[in-house]
Design an enzyme around this catalytic site. Sequence first.
Site, PDB file in Angstrom:
ATOM      1  N   GLY A  12       0.679  -1.235  -0.106  1.00 16.16           N
ATOM      2  CA  GLY A  12       0.047   0.002   0.079  1.00 16.16           C
ATOM      3  C   GLY A  12       0.811   1.219  -0.038  1.00 16.16           C
ATOM      4  N   SER A  13       2.063   1.239  -0.596  1.00 17.74           N
ATOM      5  CA  SER A  13       2.938   2.537  -0.713  1.00 17.74           C
ATOM      6  C   SER A  13       2.171   3.258  -1.496  1.00 17.74           C
ATOM      7  CB  SER A  13       4.208   2.426  -1.002  1.00 17.74           C
ATOM      8  OG  SER A  13       4.417   2.090  -2.279  1.00 17.74           O
ATOM      9  N   ARG A  61     -13.161 -16.457 -11.709  1.00 19.10           N
ATOM     10  CA  ARG A  61     -12.889 -15.173 -11.477  1.00 19.10           C
ATOM     11  C   ARG A  61     -14.459 -14.157 -11.712  1.00 19.10           C
ATOM     12  NH1 ARG A  61      -7.662 -13.613 -12.064  1.00 19.10           N
ATOM     13  NH2 ARG A  61      -6.398 -15.138 -13.184  1.00 19.10           N
ATOM     14  N   ARG A  87      -5.047  -8.525  -9.177  1.00 22.68           N
ATOM     15  CA  ARG A  87      -5.983  -9.555  -9.739  1.00 22.68           C
ATOM     16  C   ARG A  87      -6.123  -9.176 -11.282  1.00 22.68           C
ATOM     17  NH1 ARG A  87      -6.090 -14.372  -8.287  1.00 22.68           N
ATOM     18  NH2 ARG A  87      -7.800 -14.798  -9.100  1.00 22.68           N
ATOM     19  N   ILE A  88      -6.226 -10.081 -12.211  1.00 26.41           N
ATOM     20  CA  ILE A  88      -6.673  -9.841 -13.497  1.00 26.41           C
ATOM     21  C   ILE A  88      -8.211  -9.725 -13.301  1.00 26.41           C
ATOM     22  CG2 ILE A  88      -7.027 -10.779 -15.895  1.00 26.41           C
ATOM     23  CD1 ILE A  88      -4.131 -11.910 -15.750  1.00 26.41           C
ATOM     24  N   LEU A  89      -8.997  -8.799 -13.934  1.00 25.64           N
ATOM     25  CA  LEU A  89     -10.301  -8.579 -13.821  1.00 25.64           C
ATOM     26  C   LEU A  89     -11.048  -9.060 -15.154  1.00 25.64           C
ATOM     27  CD1 LEU A  89      -9.803  -4.832 -12.161  1.00 25.64           C
ATOM     28  CD2 LEU A  89     -10.811  -6.970 -10.994  1.00 25.64           C
ATOM     29  N   HIS A 105       0.799   1.444 -13.150  1.00 25.44           N
ATOM     30  CA  HIS A 105       1.526   0.381 -13.648  1.00 25.44           C
ATOM     31  C   HIS A 105       3.039   0.571 -13.637  1.00 25.44           C
ATOM     32  CE1 HIS A 105       2.206  -3.573 -15.661  1.00 25.44           C
ATOM     33  NE2 HIS A 105       3.023  -2.920 -16.503  1.00 25.44           N
ATOM     34  N   THR A 137      -9.070  -0.691 -19.316  1.00 22.98           N
ATOM     35  CA  THR A 137      -9.937  -1.294 -20.272  1.00 22.98           C
ATOM     36  C   THR A 137      -9.663  -2.737 -20.216  1.00 22.98           C
ATOM     37  OG1 THR A 137      -8.219  -1.073 -21.967  1.00 22.98           O
ATOM     38  CG2 THR A 137      -9.623   0.583 -21.756  1.00 22.98           C
ATOM     39  N   LEU A 140      -5.385  -6.054 -20.886  1.00 22.62           N
ATOM     40  CA  LEU A 140      -4.539  -6.074 -19.521  1.00 22.62           C
ATOM     41  C   LEU A 140      -3.379  -4.828 -19.716  1.00 22.62           C
ATOM     42  CD1 LEU A 140      -3.934  -7.202 -16.800  1.00 22.62           C
ATOM     43  CD2 LEU A 140      -2.147  -8.630 -17.867  1.00 22.62           C
TER      44      LEU A 140
END
Length: 206
Positions: A12-13, A61, A87-89, A105, A137, A140
């Site tokens: 959480g930085s 998922r 996590r990939i959404l 990112h 979007t 990924l």
Amino acid sequence: MKRIVALISGRGSNLRAILEADLPVTIVAVISNKPDAAGLQLAEQYGIPTQTVNHRDYPDRESFDGALADIIDAYQPDLIVLAGFMRILTDGFVIRYQGRMINIHPSLLPAFPGLDTHGQALREGVKIHGCTVHFVTPTLDHGPIIVQAAVQVLPDDTSDTLSARVLEQEHKIYPQAIQWFAEGRLHINNHGIVNLSAPKLSHDVL
Ligand code: GAR
């Protein structure tokens, strides 16, 4: 004030940088997919409600994302901030929040999507690396770019030294992007490009 829900998975930085920036927003909840994420304790220190939606409790998922969306929607956020959410959404989840979900990112997208971005940069021998804040979007680590910051790659860099320098920049550009969103200055044009409009003058200035 705009209502923000932050999603985290770890230390959480970036969340800390956002909280310390004292932005004109209300962080209404911090949600983690990992019960032991250190960022949850940080949120609690700031008196922010926290929730855990453990992805291990869901068979796939779709069901995880469904549970996550139900919790998010209860907070009625204007913006969802992915701050080290690993996590990939699903496409359905991303489309539900398109235009109001942003991510940071650790690379200069579109270079080096995915994991181990600093290792990827070192293996490619790039001389400039950095970080990107973008709207999310379905593809990924893709989507309209809001802001980027660059660092030089030094000859003796390791993944750790490089990631530390990039992280310093992350902590600057993520609060900046959220500030712009809060000010209503981010506009995605027909080509999927983000334009930053000029700040509105306050009545005091006029
Ligand atoms: C940050 O470097 C962020 O850019 C990265 O995870 C780290 C989280 O650190 N995110 C991704 O790789 C997403 N694809 P933090 O928990 O200290 O903010």
